[in-house]
Design a protein around this motif. Structure first.
Motif, short mmCIF file in Angstrom:
data_model
loop_
_atom_site.label_atom_id
_atom_site.label_comp_id
_atom_site.label_asym_id
_atom_site.label_seq_id
_atom_site.Cartn_x
_atom_site.Cartn_y
_atom_site.Cartn_z
N THR A 1 8.01 -6.32 16.18
CA THR A 1 7.30 -7.20 15.24
C THR A 1 5.78 -7.11 15.41
N ARG A 2 5.29 -5.87 15.60
CA ARG A 2 3.84 -5.65 15.69
C ARG A 2 3.33 -5.33 14.28
N SER A 3 3.28 -6.36 13.47
CA SER A 3 3.00 -6.19 12.04
C SER A 3 1.53 -5.88 11.76
N LYS A 4 0.62 -6.38 12.57
CA LYS A 4 -0.80 -6.14 12.31
C LYS A 4 -1.14 -4.66 12.44
N GLU A 5 -0.58 -4.01 13.45
CA GLU A 5 -0.83 -2.58 13.62
C GLU A 5 -0.26 -1.78 12.44
N MET A 6 0.94 -2.17 11.97
CA MET A 6 1.53 -1.49 10.82
C MET A 6 0.66 -1.65 9.58
N ARG A 7 0.12 -2.84 9.40
CA ARG A 7 -0.78 -3.11 8.27
C ARG A 7 -2.04 -2.26 8.36
N ASP A 8 -2.69 -2.27 9.51
CA ASP A 8 -3.96 -1.56 9.66
C ASP A 8 -3.78 -0.05 9.52
N SER A 9 -2.67 0.47 10.03
CA SER A 9 -2.38 1.90 9.90
C SER A 9 -2.28 2.30 8.43
N HIS B 1 -0.26 21.60 -6.05
CA HIS B 1 -0.21 21.93 -4.62
C HIS B 1 -1.17 21.04 -3.84
N GLY B 2 -2.34 20.81 -4.40
CA GLY B 2 -3.31 19.95 -3.75
C GLY B 2 -2.82 18.51 -3.66
N LEU B 3 -2.12 18.06 -4.69
CA LEU B 3 -1.58 16.70 -4.68
C LEU B 3 -0.56 16.55 -3.56
N TRP B 4 0.32 17.54 -3.40
CA TRP B 4 1.32 17.49 -2.32
C TRP B 4 0.66 17.61 -0.95
N ALA B 5 -0.42 18.38 -0.86
CA ALA B 5 -1.14 18.49 0.41
C ALA B 5 -1.72 17.14 0.82
N ALA B 6 -2.32 16.42 -0.13
CA ALA B 6 -2.88 15.10 0.17
C ALA B 6 -1.78 14.13 0.58
N PHE B 7 -0.63 14.22 -0.08
CA PHE B 7 0.51 13.35 0.24
C PHE B 7 0.99 13.61 1.66
N SER B 8 0.98 14.86 2.08
CA SER B 8 1.41 15.21 3.43
C SER B 8 0.41 14.69 4.47
N VAL B 9 -0.86 14.82 4.18
CA VAL B 9 -1.89 14.30 5.09
C VAL B 9 -1.73 12.79 5.26
N TYR B 10 -1.38 12.12 4.19
CA TYR B 10 -1.17 10.67 4.21
C TYR B 10 -0.11 10.28 5.24
N PHE B 11 1.02 10.98 5.26
CA PHE B 11 2.09 10.67 6.21
C PHE B 11 1.69 11.02 7.64
N LEU B 12 0.97 12.12 7.81
CA LEU B 12 0.54 12.50 9.15
C LEU B 12 -0.47 11.50 9.72
N LEU B 13 -1.34 10.99 8.87
CA LEU B 13 -2.34 10.02 9.32
C LEU B 13 -1.68 8.69 9.71
N ARG B 14 -0.64 8.29 8.96
CA ARG B 14 0.12 7.09 9.33
C ARG B 14 0.67 7.23 10.73
N ALA B 15 1.25 8.38 11.03
CA ALA B 15 1.83 8.61 12.35
C ALA B 15 0.75 8.60 13.44
N ILE C 1 -3.58 0.71 5.82
CA ILE C 1 -4.89 0.57 5.16
C ILE C 1 -5.72 1.83 5.37
N ILE C 2 -5.79 2.30 6.61
CA ILE C 2 -6.58 3.51 6.91
C ILE C 2 -6.03 4.71 6.16
N LEU D 1 0.82 -1.21 0.00
CA LEU D 1 0.00 0.00 0.00
C LEU D 1 0.86 1.26 0.00
N LEU D 2 1.98 1.22 0.72
CA LEU D 2 2.90 2.36 0.72
C LEU D 2 3.46 2.60 -0.67
N ALA D 3 3.92 1.55 -1.31
CA ALA D 3 4.49 1.67 -2.66
C ALA D 3 3.42 2.11 -3.65
#
Length: 453
Positions: free
Chosen positions: A391-399, A421-435, A401-402, A256-258
């Protein structure tokens, strides 16, 4: 176990982190060197072609990045438990998977290439010349897949054994080979995207053999090269089942990351060759920042993994919390330093990487997204390291997916409304949501020490 009972100092973390940062940052540096070499050639728009071709390998290689992550986590825990046989079994399992997957990708290169470039060309304004050059890049570089993916196991294993210095040596060696060949093939012979691919191919094959040699050197320090080998340990059904479960979860996460990176590049193509090329330049800087910050995350992988595997759970729990706190402090300081670096030197970096004209102008226009990127990615990268070590792989997977389910519609809406600009904004939100999602689940790891007592 005296090593495990000692307090973790900032000096210990830095000893692990700085070579890992160098090793991680040279990966996107290869892309930056590719951009620089093409900018000096008679075919600067091949920057966009390499961007298209590279995204296929990012999708393939990052998808199978679970090999490095699972080997790192499992080996660190085995080292913490002083189980040398299992550390070697984890390496072999990962190496077999990596080499086999790379071989399959090589055998299936024609249908994979046809499908990939059909998808990349759909809805894109990239020219046929750019798409054809991107396909030439793919057709050459694909032959290095078995070596590149098998190297992942070696890199994860070296990380878990605390030999990030060896990880750095292998990575820097690959980078230097690639720089020399880029200059020769692209600037000297004017091969364009094909020259970039040939240089990367040779560097990946060479890097595999260097990494294998360094692994053998570590084994000599831990009982000898021929010691601690057992088919029974390598193919232990219980440990195999756990390995498969962890690998599958991280496989989904990394796929999903790739895919999200590939989606970002493909959507950038909707704005034409110049914007696509500018995004490729910025993406190399974005990745360089994130992976340079990844050094403290890799240190966390090792320290957290060793704590999880240790037998004295009271001491291990204390080491875990100290590792998390101190690696986060160092990572945050590094992120702030990168923000200042890009704010002050951004224009000079762009001038170095791009030719004068439309590509440079477009890159400068969107550069603020790179300037703030360290603050955007640092928390997610650091949490990744902690969850890999545990090795908490399930949490990494679920994060993931969301985050991906939010990113895809957000990118369409924001790019449609605000363009690139909007494309980069969405990309930034993506990383913040992962965290944010990983942060919610972080307390589970600390509580697991209590459950194991």
């Amino acid at each position: 176990m005296n090593r495990m009972s000692a307090d973790i100092s900032y000096r210990t973390i830095l000893r692990l982190a700085w070579p890992a940062s160098v090793a991680a940052s040279v990966t996107p540096l290869l892309g930056a060197v590719d951009v620089w070499a093409l900018a000096q050639s008679s075919r600067p728009l091949d920057i966009a072609a390499v961007g298209l071709g590279s995204v296929i390998f990012s999708l393939a290689y990052w998808t199978f990045g679970f090999i490095r992550m699972s080997v790192a986590g499992l080996t660190a825990q085995a080292a913490g438990a002083e189980d040398e046989a299992e550390t070697r079994a984890a390496l072999i399992r990962g190496g077999v998977v990596g080499g086999a997957v790379g071989l399959i990708l090589t055998v299936l290169q024609f249908p994979i290439g046809n499908l990939a470039f059909t998808l990349l060309g759909t809805g894109s304004e990239a020219s046929s010349t750019t798409l054809n050059a991107g396909r030439e890049y793919f057709d050459i570089r694909i032959w290095g897949a078995p070596f590149a993916l098998a190297s992942y196991a070696a890199f994860g294993w070296l990380t878990a054994r605390g030999r990030t210095d060896f990880l750095m040596i292998a990575s820097v060696f690959m980078t230097l080979i690639n720089i020399i060949l880029d200059y020769w093939f692209v600037v000297g012979l004017d091969w364009g995207a094909s020259g970039v691919a040939a240089g990367t191919l040779i560097a990946e094959i060479s890097g595999f053999f260097v990494a294998a040699g360094l692994v053998l050197m570590v084994m000599r320090e831990h009982g000898g090269i021929l010691a601690h080998w057992s088919k029974k340990d390598i193919w232990n059904p219980v440990r195999l089942k756990r390995t498969v479960a962890i690998n599958f979860d991280i496989f989904i996460r990394t796929l999903l990351l790739a895919f999200s990176f590939a989606w970002f590049v493909q959507r950038g193509g909707a704005f034409g060759d110049v914007t696509l090329a500018a995004n490729q330049v910025m993406l190399q800087l974005f990745l360089f920042t994130g992976l340079a910050l990844d050094g403290t995350a890799i240190a966390a992988e090792t320290l957290v993994g060793q704590a999880m595997g240790a037998r004295d759970k009271t001491t291990a729990q204390r080491r875990y919390y100290v590792s998390v706190r101190k690696t986060f402090i160092l990572a945050s300081a590094a992120a702030i330093a990168f923000v200042i670096f890009y704010a002050v030197g951004g224009d000079a970096i762009i001038a170095l990487l791009t030719p004068e004209g439309q590509i440079r102008t477009a890159t400068q226009f969107f550069m603020p997204w790179v300037i703030i990127s360290p603050l955007i990615v640092v928390t997610g990268f650091q949490l990744d390291g902690i969850f890999i070590g545990a090795t908490r792989s399930k949490e990494m997977r679920d994060s993931m997916i969301i985050s991906t389910l939010v990113f895809l519609p957000a990118s369409l809406w924001l790019a449609g409304k605000f363009g690139n600009h909007g494309l980069w904004a969405a990309f930034s939100v993506y990383f913040l949501l992962r965290a944010a999602t990983l942060a919610v689940w972080l307390p589970r790891i600390g509580r697991s020490f209590v459950a194991q007592r």
